[in-house]
Motif scaffolding. Sequence first.
Motif, PDB file in Angstrom:
ATOM      1  N   LEU A  74      57.252  42.114  39.397  1.00 48.88           N
ATOM      2  CA  LEU A  74      57.502  41.367  38.667  1.00 48.88           C
ATOM      3  C   LEU A  74      57.238  42.354  38.002  1.00 48.88           C
ATOM      4  O   LEU A  74      57.846  42.052  36.271  1.00 48.88           O
ATOM      5  CB  LEU A  74      56.107  40.718  38.533  1.00 48.88           C
ATOM      6  CG  LEU A  74      55.685  40.140  37.354  1.00 48.88           C
ATOM      7  CD1 LEU A  74      57.448  39.000  37.225  1.00 48.88           C
ATOM      8  CD2 LEU A  74      54.519  39.546  37.773  1.00 48.88           C
ATOM      9  N   GLN A 133      59.150  34.972  42.142  1.00 51.04           N
ATOM     10  CA  GLN A 133      58.913  33.907  41.952  1.00 51.04           C
ATOM     11  C   GLN A 133      57.266  33.755  43.324  1.00 51.04           C
ATOM     12  O   GLN A 133      56.267  33.224  42.622  1.00 51.04           O
ATOM     13  CB  GLN A 133      59.468  32.590  42.079  1.00 51.04           C
ATOM     14  CG  GLN A 133      59.978  32.756  40.623  1.00 51.04           C
ATOM     15  CD  GLN A 133      60.682  31.749  40.278  1.00 51.04           C
ATOM     16  OE1 GLN A 133      61.374  31.158  41.715  1.00 51.04           O
ATOM     17  NE2 GLN A 133      61.334  30.773  39.496  1.00 51.04           N
ATOM     18  N   ASN A 134      57.903  34.084  44.407  1.00 57.39           N
ATOM     19  CA  ASN A 134      56.452  34.570  45.828  1.00 57.39           C
ATOM     20  C   ASN A 134      55.586  35.213  45.553  1.00 57.39           C
ATOM     21  O   ASN A 134      56.267  36.320  45.308  1.00 57.39           O
ATOM     22  CB  ASN A 134      57.157  34.697  46.724  1.00 57.39           C
ATOM     23  CG  ASN A 134      57.468  34.702  47.993  1.00 57.39           C
ATOM     24  OD1 ASN A 134      55.969  35.240  47.940  1.00 57.39           O
ATOM     25  ND2 ASN A 134      57.525  35.059  49.539  1.00 57.39           N
ATOM     26  N   GLN A 177      63.153  35.660  38.870  1.00 57.25           N
ATOM     27  CA  GLN A 177      63.327  34.857  39.200  1.00 57.25           C
ATOM     28  C   GLN A 177      63.032  35.241  40.762  1.00 57.25           C
ATOM     29  O   GLN A 177      62.400  34.296  41.784  1.00 57.25           O
ATOM     30  CB  GLN A 177      64.763  34.592  39.534  1.00 57.25           C
ATOM     31  CG  GLN A 177      64.798  32.875  40.055  1.00 57.25           C
ATOM     32  CD  GLN A 177      66.506  32.666  40.695  1.00 57.25           C
ATOM     33  OE1 GLN A 177      67.126  33.096  39.967  1.00 57.25           O
ATOM     34  NE2 GLN A 177      66.352  31.471  40.929  1.00 57.25           N
ATOM     35  N   PHE A 205      65.521  32.570  35.118  1.00 56.70           N
ATOM     36  CA  PHE A 205      63.758  32.368  36.077  1.00 56.70           C
ATOM     37  C   PHE A 205      63.861  31.243  36.224  1.00 56.70           C
ATOM     38  O   PHE A 205      62.898  30.905  37.936  1.00 56.70           O
ATOM     39  CB  PHE A 205      62.576  32.583  34.737  1.00 56.70           C
ATOM     40  CG  PHE A 205      61.202  32.644  35.675  1.00 56.70           C
ATOM     41  CD1 PHE A 205      60.769  33.517  36.800  1.00 56.70           C
ATOM     42  CD2 PHE A 205      60.513  31.711  35.096  1.00 56.70           C
ATOM     43  CE1 PHE A 205      60.006  33.546  37.365  1.00 56.70           C
ATOM     44  CE2 PHE A 205      59.331  31.539  35.652  1.00 56.70           C
ATOM     45  CZ  PHE A 205      58.621  32.422  37.194  1.00 56.70           C
ATOM     46  N   LEU A 206      64.173  29.751  35.783  1.00 57.27           N
ATOM     47  CA  LEU A 206      63.982  29.057  36.545  1.00 57.27           C
ATOM     48  C   LEU A 206      65.350  28.181  37.485  1.00 57.27           C
ATOM     49  O   LEU A 206      65.168  26.933  37.791  1.00 57.27           O
ATOM     50  CB  LEU A 206      63.988  27.998  35.133  1.00 57.27           C
ATOM     51  CG  LEU A 206      63.028  27.256  34.438  1.00 57.27           C
ATOM     52  CD1 LEU A 206      63.186  26.361  33.668  1.00 57.27           C
ATOM     53  CD2 LEU A 206      61.877  27.320  34.480  1.00 57.27           C
TER      54      LEU A 206
END
Length: 384
Positions: A352, A340-341, A337, A320-321
């Motif tokens: 999500l 994230q937007n 990931q 995810f990072l």
Amino acid sequence: MTDITSLPPETAASLDLHGRDMAVAGQWRLFWLKFKKHKIALASLVVIVFMYLVAAFADFIAPFDPNATNSRFTYAPPQGLSLMLSGSFQPHVNQLKMTLNTESMRREFTPDPTKPISVSFFVPAQQPYYVLGLIPMQTKLFGLTNPKPGDSMYIFGADRLGRDIFSRVVHGAKISLSIGLVGVFVSLILGVAIGGISGFFGGWIDLAIQRFIELLRSIPTIPLWMGFAAAIPVGWPPLRTYFVITLIVSLIGWTSLAREVRGKFLSLRNEDFVTAARLDGMSEIGIIFHHLVPSFISHIIATLTLAIPSMILAETALSFLGIGLQPPIVSWGVLLQEAQNIRAVAQAPWLLFTPAAAIVISVLSLNFLGDGLRDAADPYEAVS
């Protein structure tokens, strides 16, 4: 306490038989009798077995290639799979009708009930593949019956490139769930070997190992993982990156198991059966792996089961990072990931919720299963 002689003959005979069974039951029999009382753990075991079967046969279950794109259906919403049509059993999805919103300049999709798309089981695959990497197959579990240009089937929706989220979540289970198993296997080897040596021999060996474990545990976990993950060369092939990430998430996990094994060894190393084995000429390593470890193997299984969720969450956090697994590898962390937007999530919330739901279900089920195994392995809990 109820006197057995005051009970009806059938009840008294049943209780007496149950008591005799308990008196001669072995360790695994007692373990199972205590575990099956934990109904939530049993249900979680069914869920976990189902999820690992899905992961093992992901290529057969997923209807599409997880990396296949379709620019026509970017951010397409989930299409509900219906089983009945005109009163008969006919699985189908409704065709999506695309319109352009002139105010937001975005595509909008609406299902068209007048244009059902037939779905069948055991349909031909678009490309041959291998199940478990060994068995050649050319059939999918389900898919479009006679696909035509413009037909679509997005059960869980599509992402920004028009890739099927259902297929990606199913394929992501292979990576995310297997990392937990492989990571726990590495932790098992390191924890039992190092913890066993520390607790069995004691002295300066125990002192040195325990100080090393304390040093590792004193380092913040996330920065340590980030440091190692950031050092992975970008040009490495996906398989090598996968194994390195697995080793990274296992780096700290073995320390807690090693301490528990050490404590067990300290309490068992002076027992009579250990002394008898030593007098019989068995080596120290033989005593550790043939007598001491099997005596509390059920406790080790319970501990490892509780460690799998942390391994899954570690991979998810790193991916995810953006410093863990990277596309084209598909894992649940990689899928998160892409969510994230904020604008993408607002437009397509399934990006999500779908991988997050898979992670939550697997982690909760593994935790409930681990709790049940831990209670079953508790020697002080009686079997009713």
